[in-house]
Motif scaffolding. Structure first.
Motif, short mmCIF file in Angstrom:
data_model
loop_
_atom_site.label_atom_id
_atom_site.label_comp_id
_atom_site.label_asym_id
_atom_site.label_seq_id
_atom_site.Cartn_x
_atom_site.Cartn_y
_atom_site.Cartn_z
N PRO A 55 0.79 -1.20 0.13
CA PRO A 55 0.02 0.19 0.07
C PRO A 55 0.95 1.26 -0.01
O PRO A 55 0.44 2.32 -0.28
CB PRO A 55 -0.72 -0.15 1.43
N ALA A 56 2.06 1.25 0.22
CA ALA A 56 2.94 2.37 0.07
C ALA A 56 3.42 2.59 -1.35
O ALA A 56 4.31 3.66 -1.69
CB ALA A 56 4.24 2.32 1.05
N PHE A 57 3.09 1.71 -1.99
CA PHE A 57 3.51 1.78 -3.47
C PHE A 57 2.25 2.18 -4.41
O PHE A 57 2.66 2.91 -5.24
CB PHE A 57 4.24 0.47 -3.92
N SER A 58 1.18 1.33 -4.38
CA SER A 58 0.35 1.64 -5.46
C SER A 58 -0.88 2.28 -4.80
O SER A 58 -1.43 2.15 -3.81
CB SER A 58 -0.19 0.45 -5.83
N SER A 59 -1.42 3.24 -5.72
CA SER A 59 -2.66 4.03 -5.28
C SER A 59 -3.73 3.57 -6.04
O SER A 59 -4.94 3.70 -5.64
CB SER A 59 -2.44 5.70 -5.71
N GLY A 60 -3.63 2.75 -6.97
CA GLY A 60 -4.69 1.78 -7.71
C GLY A 60 -4.19 1.03 -8.50
O GLY A 60 -3.11 1.17 -9.34
N ILE A 61 -4.87 -0.05 -8.86
CA ILE A 61 -4.66 -1.27 -9.98
C ILE A 61 -5.93 -1.30 -10.67
O ILE A 61 -7.01 -1.52 -10.10
CB ILE A 61 -4.19 -2.41 -9.34
N SER A 62 -5.78 -1.35 -11.96
CA SER A 62 -6.92 -1.75 -12.86
C SER A 62 -6.58 -2.67 -14.00
O SER A 62 -5.13 -2.94 -14.36
CB SER A 62 -7.51 -0.60 -13.38
N HIS A 114 12.57 5.53 -5.98
CA HIS A 114 11.00 5.79 -6.05
C HIS A 114 10.79 6.67 -7.22
O HIS A 114 10.42 7.72 -7.10
CB HIS A 114 10.55 6.21 -4.74
N GLN A 115 11.34 6.06 -8.24
CA GLN A 115 11.19 6.91 -9.58
C GLN A 115 9.86 6.37 -10.49
O GLN A 115 9.63 6.91 -11.46
CB GLN A 115 12.33 6.77 -10.22
N ILE A 116 9.41 5.34 -10.09
CA ILE A 116 8.40 4.66 -10.86
C ILE A 116 7.07 5.39 -10.49
O ILE A 116 6.41 5.36 -9.53
CB ILE A 116 8.10 3.15 -10.87
N ALA A 117 6.36 5.85 -11.82
CA ALA A 117 5.07 6.49 -11.62
C ALA A 117 4.08 5.44 -12.08
O ALA A 117 2.85 5.63 -11.33
CB ALA A 117 4.98 7.78 -12.70
N ARG A 118 4.13 4.72 -12.91
CA ARG A 118 3.15 3.74 -13.44
C ARG A 118 3.81 2.47 -14.03
O ARG A 118 4.85 2.69 -14.74
CB ARG A 118 2.20 4.46 -14.39
N ILE A 119 3.26 1.38 -13.75
CA ILE A 119 3.44 0.03 -14.42
C ILE A 119 2.47 -0.39 -15.35
O ILE A 119 0.99 -0.48 -14.97
CB ILE A 119 3.91 -0.80 -13.48
N ILE A 120 2.72 -0.67 -16.77
CA ILE A 120 1.76 -1.23 -17.68
C ILE A 120 2.20 -2.50 -18.26
O ILE A 120 3.36 -2.43 -18.54
CB ILE A 120 1.51 -0.09 -18.72
N GLU A 138 -5.68 -8.11 -22.40
CA GLU A 138 -5.86 -7.30 -21.23
C GLU A 138 -4.45 -6.49 -21.00
O GLU A 138 -3.40 -6.69 -21.32
CB GLU A 138 -6.07 -8.08 -19.99
N THR A 139 -4.67 -5.47 -20.26
CA THR A 139 -3.66 -4.62 -19.73
C THR A 139 -3.77 -4.49 -18.17
O THR A 139 -5.07 -3.88 -17.84
CB THR A 139 -3.49 -3.22 -20.68
N LEU A 140 -2.79 -4.69 -17.68
CA LEU A 140 -2.71 -4.40 -16.16
C LEU A 140 -2.19 -2.92 -15.91
O LEU A 140 -1.12 -2.91 -16.50
CB LEU A 140 -1.83 -5.57 -15.55
N VAL A 141 -2.56 -2.05 -15.20
CA VAL A 141 -2.19 -0.86 -14.91
C VAL A 141 -1.93 -0.81 -13.43
O VAL A 141 -3.18 -0.69 -12.65
CB VAL A 141 -3.32 0.27 -15.73
N VAL A 142 -0.84 -0.42 -13.01
CA VAL A 142 -0.55 -0.17 -11.54
C VAL A 142 -0.02 1.48 -11.32
O VAL A 142 0.98 1.63 -11.83
CB VAL A 142 0.50 -1.17 -10.94
N GLU A 143 -0.92 2.18 -10.67
CA GLU A 143 -0.58 3.50 -10.50
C GLU A 143 0.24 3.76 -9.36
O GLU A 143 -0.10 2.99 -8.21
CB GLU A 143 -1.88 4.34 -10.30
#
Length: 154
Positions: A55-62, A114-120, A138-143
């Motif tokens: 939870p200290a990394f991702s604000s949302g996953i879709s 801590h340079q990653i903004a988003r992982i697709i 499908e595309t996994l998006v990690v914000e």
């Protein structure tokens, strides 16, 4: 040219393998500096999918697919870092399971600065065969725009 690609893939697998061992090893050993304990990861589920993330990394996953976007995880409020920590862990796991295609994939994240903004991550369908080109279904998006305390404490 193929030898270079294969060597690069082998190196990438070796790095992920070593990082996976570091995180997995953290389950049974004491804490390792910069590695998030599995017990700190949160799990969420929606539409037959299960996700695990720190939870200290991702604000949302879709998940995005032909039907649209499915929100699997959304940060609720500010995450309080464990006592004594001033920054989020630099290494943790993002894991996706289930869904229409019975996913079972994980990504070891190593981000000490801590340079990653988003992982697709683009995902193949069930008909994919390694070594052949297939359609992405499908595309996994990690914000990564979460809020942590510190520094966002009230």
């Amino acid at each position: 040219m193929k030898h270079i690609r294969i060597a690069g893939a082998v190196a990438a697998v070796a790095v992920l393998g070593a990082a996976s061992m570091a995180v997995a090893g953290n389950r049974t050993e004491g804490t390792r500096e910069g590695v998030a304990p599995i017990g700190e990861h949160v799990q969420a589920s929606n539409a037959g999918y299960q996700v695990q993330v720190h939870p200290a990394f991702s604000s949302g996953i879709s998940i995005r697919n032909a039907a649209g976007e499915i929100q699997l995880f959304r940060q609720q409020g500010t995450f309080n870092l464990p006592a004594g920590q001033t920054t989020p862990p630099s290494q943790h796991i993002v894991r996706l399971q289930g869904g229409e295609f019975d996913r079972d994939v994980g990504v070891v994240v190593n981000d000490p600065k801590h340079q990653i903004a988003r992982i697709i991550v683009e995902l193949y369908g069930p008909d994919h065969q390694p070594g052949r080109k297939s359609a992405v279904v499908e595309t996994l998006v990690v914000e990564n725009s979460q809020k942590t305390c510190p520094p966002y404490c009230t």
